[in-house]
Design a protein around this motif. Structure first.
Motif: not given
Ligand code: PFF
Length: 454
Positions: A51-55, A261-270
């Protein structure tokens, strides 16, 4: 300077770009790779580093890729070259784009094989084969599929053919509509799966596993793997998002799109993690089961669910679509390069690239059967490609793009491209992309090769 235009056209709206880029980001990386990587690297601490890397790494690099693409309006190699020339800087930067194009080819070669598994599970689901199955039966179904090179090759071939069929026509046709409907559907179905996993599996243990950090379980390679996962899942470091940025209309705001884009992607992974791990802990399966994890767990849940065969069929169809929209974006850099640099038609370029990638994919097909014992550094051909691309080539490509956007592109140009966001966004982006992102990527690399071990 007269703004360039792309010979491949433009997205009709900013939303079309967001949908296409989300289609690129959301795919097997979220639903297949994230859970199995988290499982192999001990869970919570891996998830936090990811998550830190995404941000701190992913989001600023995504903005950099889009702005470079839109400025250059060509394939990743020539966009970097053109923007460097505009700035009066060395055109050597184009080789970062060249590496990205190669990385995309390598990734798609094994990605297509895994997408083939998802394809193979569609008829399995529809025929009701999951109904009431046990852990052993589920493992056997996966093992039986991967043990047969001809069957794997067939599905890999079908998936590559599907991908080429779209790139031949140009990505802007049809992709937008498909993503607009299928993405929300995948999302809803994942929510259903999470709800169901909560009931039948061990939800508490899953949440604990995914969110309670145990840094001792992570290790230096785990940190590298978490960064690699962030790059892989966000489609960064190889030019996929850059090429989609090259079709973005000039007025559309970049920062807001990148966040969406990043939020949606992260949400799907979680969500995928929350759907899969309760089932893992509620059964005899191990979190560290490896690449087969999703394919062994979800059928178990579907097998016990009311209307399970129906839901399972829909789920695997959607997973195939997620993989498909990602595969298209993996093809686009090499295809546009062949069109612009080699002067091939889009049709020939798609067929040539698709054929080459298909051929390379045979190595990954064989990694699960005939060549499963042929390992180097404990990795099969498939494992080597996955590791090399996600953990080294994508972060390296991302590092170069960060340095390019932060230090080569002038403040005036990047500020102009990143307009349309609250005033603090631009200075924050510029600071992070110049100092934080490159240092973080480098530190994780150095850490992985053991430089910081006293
Ligand atoms: N982001 C895609 C996924 O998560 O499945 C895979 C991918 C697409 C990786 C495009 C890299 C890329 F450039």
């Amino acid at each position: 300077m007269i703004p360039r235009t792309s010979v491949h056209g433009e997205w009709s709206t900013r939303l079309a770009f967001i949908l296409a880029a989300t289609g690129s980001a959301v795919g097997l990386g979220n639903i297949w790779r994230f859970p199995y990587m988290a499982g192999e690297n001990g869970g919570g601490a891996f998830v936090i580093v990811y998550l830190l890397c995404v941000l701190l790494i992913g989001l600023p690099i995504m903005m950099s890729e889009v702005l470079t693409g839109r400025r250059g309006r060509r394939n990743p190699m020539d966009s970097l070259k053109a923007v460097a020339e505009d700035e009066g800087r060395s055109t050597i930067w184009q080789y970062a784009g060249a590496m990205g194009i190669i990385t995309g080819v390598l990734i798609l070669s094994f990605y297509s094989v895994v997408a083939g598994w998802a394809l193979a599970y569609v008829p399995n689901a529809a025929r009701g084969l999951f109904a009431g199955m046990t852990e052993i039966q589920s493992e056997m179904m996966f093992d039986r599929l991967t043990a047969n090179p001809w069957v794997l090759l067939g599905w890999h071939t079908l998936f590559m053919a599907m991908t080429v069929a779209v790139t031949i026509r140009g990505v802007r046709h049809g992709l937008e509509k498909a993503v607009r409907i299928l993405m929300p559907a995948l999302f809803v179905l994942l929510l259903v799966m999470v709800g169901y996993a909560m009931q039948i599996g061990d939800f508490e243990q899953a949440v604990e596993f995914l969110f309670r950090p145990d840094f001792a379980a992570l290790g230096t390679n785990g940190v590298l793997a978490a960064m690699g996962q962030a790059f892989f899942t966000l489609s960064l470091g190889m030019g996929a998002i850059m090429i989609y940025g090259s079709y973005l209309p000039s007025k559309a705001s970049i920062p807001g799109s990148a966040v969406a884009i990043a939020l949606t992607d992260t949400l799907v992974a979680v969500l995928a993690g929350l759907a899969i791990f309760p089932i893992v802990f509620g059964s005899l399966l191990e979190p560290s089961a490896g690449p087969g994890l999703v394919f062994m767990t979800l059928p178990l849940a579907f097998g016990q669910m009311p209307y399970g065969s129906f839901f399972a069929t829909v789920f695997f169809v959607l997973l195939v679509f997620g993989a498909w929209t990602s595969a298209i974006s993996l093809m686009e850099p090499i295809v546009t390069w062949l069109v612009e640099r080699v002067n091939l038609s889009r049709v020939s370029a798609s067929l040539l690239a698709g054929g080459g990638i298909w051929l390379l994919g045979i190595g990954s097909v064989l990694s699960f059967n005939l060549w499963s014992e042929a390992t180097l550094f404990d990795r099969t051909f498939f494992g080597m490609l996955d590791d090399l691309t996600a953990n080294i080539m994508l972060p390296l490509g991302g590092l170069l793009i960060a340095l390019f956007a932060g230090w080569v592109v002038s403040r005036q140009v990047s500020a102009e491209e990143l307009e349309g966001a609250p005033a603090w966004v631009y200075p924050a982006w510029r600071f992070v992309i110049r100092y934080i992102t490159p240092v973080a990527v480098l530190a994780i690399f150095l850490n992985a090769i053991g430089v910081f071990q006293n």
